[in-house]
Motif scaffolding. Structure first.
Motif, PDB file in Angstrom:
ATOM      1  N   ALA A   1      -7.156   0.432  -5.507  1.00 26.24           N
ATOM      2  CA  ALA A   1      -5.213   1.192  -6.057  1.00 26.24           C
ATOM      3  C   ALA A   1      -5.150   2.408  -5.605  1.00 26.24           C
ATOM      4  N   VAL A   2      -3.968   2.588  -5.106  1.00 26.56           N
ATOM      5  CA  VAL A   2      -3.321   3.769  -4.690  1.00 26.56           C
ATOM      6  C   VAL A   2      -2.276   4.374  -5.809  1.00 26.56           C
ATOM      7  N   PHE A   3      -2.064   5.638  -5.750  1.00 29.58           N
ATOM      8  CA  PHE A   3      -0.939   6.204  -6.421  1.00 29.58           C
ATOM      9  C   PHE A   3       0.550   6.086  -5.603  1.00 29.58           C
ATOM     10  N   LEU A   4       0.965   5.678  -7.073  1.00 31.47           N
ATOM     11  CA  LEU A   4       2.729   5.306  -5.494  1.00 31.47           C
ATOM     12  C   LEU A   4       3.643   6.353  -6.792  1.00 31.47           C
ATOM     13  N   VAL A   5       4.973   7.066  -6.270  1.00 29.05           N
ATOM     14  CA  VAL A   5       6.402   7.509  -7.235  1.00 29.05           C
ATOM     15  C   VAL A   5       7.224   6.321  -6.556  1.00 29.05           C
ATOM     16  N   HIS A   6       8.216   6.343  -7.819  1.00 29.95           N
ATOM     17  CA  HIS A   6       8.865   5.725  -7.026  1.00 29.95           C
ATOM     18  C   HIS A   6      10.270   6.574  -7.283  1.00 29.95           C
ATOM     19  N   LYS A   7      11.325   6.908  -5.942  1.00 20.54           N
ATOM     20  CA  LYS A   7      11.804   7.819  -5.556  1.00 20.54           C
ATOM     21  C   LYS A   7      13.163   6.727  -6.575  1.00 20.54           C
ATOM     22  N   THR A   8      14.689   8.453  -7.036  1.00 18.30           N
ATOM     23  CA  THR A   8      15.771   7.506  -7.096  1.00 18.30           C
ATOM     24  C   THR A   8      16.531   7.464  -6.001  1.00 18.30           C
ATOM     25  N   TYR A   9      16.229   7.596  -4.960  1.00 16.39           N
ATOM     26  CA  TYR A   9      17.160   7.462  -3.679  1.00 16.39           C
ATOM     27  C   TYR A   9      16.172   7.101  -1.861  1.00 16.39           C
ATOM     28  N   GLY A  10      16.090   6.701  -1.044  1.00 16.67           N
ATOM     29  CA  GLY A  10      15.861   5.539   0.510  1.00 16.67           C
ATOM     30  C   GLY A  10      14.995   4.740   0.068  1.00 16.67           C
ATOM     31  N   ASN A  11      13.821   4.596  -0.122  1.00 21.98           N
ATOM     32  CA  ASN A  11      13.421   3.707   0.120  1.00 21.98           C
ATOM     33  C   ASN A  11      12.634   3.283  -0.665  1.00 21.98           C
ATOM     34  N   GLY A  12      12.895   4.086  -2.147  1.00 20.66           N
ATOM     35  CA  GLY A  12      12.088   3.315  -3.533  1.00 20.66           C
ATOM     36  C   GLY A  12      10.594   4.054  -2.944  1.00 20.66           C
ATOM     37  N   TRP A  13       9.621   3.292  -3.206  1.00 19.42           N
ATOM     38  CA  TRP A  13       8.115   3.820  -4.424  1.00 19.42           C
ATOM     39  C   TRP A  13       7.897   4.325  -2.243  1.00 19.42           C
ATOM     40  N   ASP A  14       6.572   5.479  -3.206  1.00 13.19           N
ATOM     41  CA  ASP A  14       6.104   6.000  -2.007  1.00 13.19           C
ATOM     42  C   ASP A  14       4.603   7.063  -2.499  1.00 13.19           C
TER      43      ASP A  14
ATOM     44  N   LEU B   1       1.333  -3.201  -1.604  1.00 11.15           N
ATOM     45  CA  LEU B   1       1.615  -2.830  -0.850  1.00 11.15           C
ATOM     46  C   LEU B   1       2.805  -3.378  -0.541  1.00 11.15           C
ATOM     47  N   ASP B   2       2.722  -4.244   0.402  1.00 12.63           N
ATOM     48  CA  ASP B   2       3.527  -5.212   0.503  1.00 12.63           C
ATOM     49  C   ASP B   2       5.181  -5.447  -0.202  1.00 12.63           C
ATOM     50  N   ASP B   3       4.532  -5.065  -1.684  1.00 13.61           N
ATOM     51  CA  ASP B   3       5.909  -6.335  -2.109  1.00 13.61           C
ATOM     52  C   ASP B   3       6.495  -4.543  -3.159  1.00 13.61           C
ATOM     53  N   TYR B   4       5.976  -3.365  -3.024  1.00 14.98           N
ATOM     54  CA  TYR B   4       6.577  -1.669  -2.849  1.00 14.98           C
ATOM     55  C   TYR B   4       7.076  -1.066  -1.666  1.00 14.98           C
TER      56      TYR B   4
ATOM     57  N   ILE C   1       7.908   0.026   2.238  1.00 14.02           N
ATOM     58  CA  ILE C   1       8.671  -0.671   3.503  1.00 14.02           C
ATOM     59  C   ILE C   1       7.256  -1.388   4.310  1.00 14.02           C
ATOM     60  N   PRO C   2       7.510  -1.485   5.456  1.00 11.63           N
ATOM     61  CA  PRO C   2       6.317  -2.084   6.410  1.00 11.63           C
ATOM     62  C   PRO C   2       4.991  -0.868   7.179  1.00 11.63           C
ATOM     63  N   ARG C   3       5.736  -0.192   7.888  1.00 18.04           N
ATOM     64  CA  ARG C   3       5.626   1.256   8.612  1.00 18.04           C
ATOM     65  C   ARG C   3       4.347   1.328   7.123  1.00 18.04           C
ATOM     66  N   LEU C   4       4.906   1.864   5.607  1.00 18.27           N
ATOM     67  CA  LEU C   4       4.131   2.845   4.791  1.00 18.27           C
ATOM     68  C   LEU C   4       3.274   2.403   4.334  1.00 18.27           C
ATOM     69  N   THR C   5       3.811   0.418   4.018  1.00 21.38           N
ATOM     70  CA  THR C   5       2.609  -0.096   3.959  1.00 21.38           C
ATOM     71  C   THR C   5       1.236   0.348   5.145  1.00 21.38           C
ATOM     72  N   ARG C   6       1.258  -0.651   6.222  1.00 18.47           N
ATOM     73  CA  ARG C   6       0.584  -0.126   7.695  1.00 18.47           C
ATOM     74  C   ARG C   6      -0.210   1.359   7.485  1.00 18.47           C
ATOM     75  N   ARG C   7       0.766   2.426   6.775  1.00 17.11           N
ATOM     76  CA  ARG C   7      -0.012   4.038   6.768  1.00 17.11           C
ATOM     77  C   ARG C   7      -0.705   4.096   5.971  1.00 17.11           C
ATOM     78  N   LEU C   8      -0.602   3.518   4.552  1.00 19.22           N
ATOM     79  CA  LEU C   8      -1.125   3.889   3.563  1.00 19.22           C
ATOM     80  C   LEU C   8      -2.387   2.726   2.915  1.00 19.22           C
TER      81      LEU C   8
END
Length: 152
Positions: free
Chosen positions: A24-37, A118-121, A123-130
């Motif tokens: 598992a990786v640690f994600l934060v939910h942003k209140t703007y933009g694409n959400g999880w990161d 990660l796909d559930d959280y 965007i695709p390019r961030l999923t690939r990067r993570l």
């Protein structure tokens, strides 16, 4: 600046912190933009990517971290923002989750997310990067990506 200076790329830089717990990786939910990161953000003028990573983790989570090594260098241009280079650093483990104080103006929650979810959280390019960053974290290597994809 001269006309000749406009011939060269001028990329935005961003740095993020990867915290890993098993699969598992640690994600934060942003209140703007694409959400999880992952925690992180843009590098300021004159600031190194590792210093930006430390600063962003302190601002967003209220904790100190020391980037241990570079995991991913991703060239990821964006239509709205132009050329971007994104760095993901191995920041070790989060030892005291109770110490986390989310930056309320930008973040509203955090979560440990399994890499296969990660796909559930994200965007695709961030999923690939993570996914690439998580794999690199387990091995003594770093990865060069373009839009989240390894290059030949």
């Amino acid at each position: 600046m001269t006309d000749q200076d406009n011939q060269f790329a001028s990329a935005r830089l961003a740095a993020g912190a990867l915290f890993v717990r098993g699969d598992a990786v640690f994600l934060v939910h942003k209140t703007y933009g694409n959400g999880w990161d992952i925690p992180g953000g843009y590098v300021e003028p004159g600031e190194s990517p590792t210093a930006a990573c430390r600063r962003e983790v302190m601002e967003e989570l209220g904790i100190e971290c020391e980037p241990r090594r570079l995991l991913v260098h991703d060239w990821a241009p964006n239509q709205r923002e132009g050329d971007k280079i994104l760095y993901v650093f191995d920041c070790g483990e989060l030892h005291d989750e109770k110490a986390i104080k989310l930056q309320g103006s930008e973040l509203d929650r955090w979560e440990w997310v399994r890499v296969d979810k990660l796909d559930d959280y994200t965007i695709p390019r961030l999923t690939r990067r993570l996914r690439e960053a998580h794999a690199a974290c387990a091995e003594p290597r770093n990865v060069y990506l373009e839009n989240g994809k390894p290059t030949p």
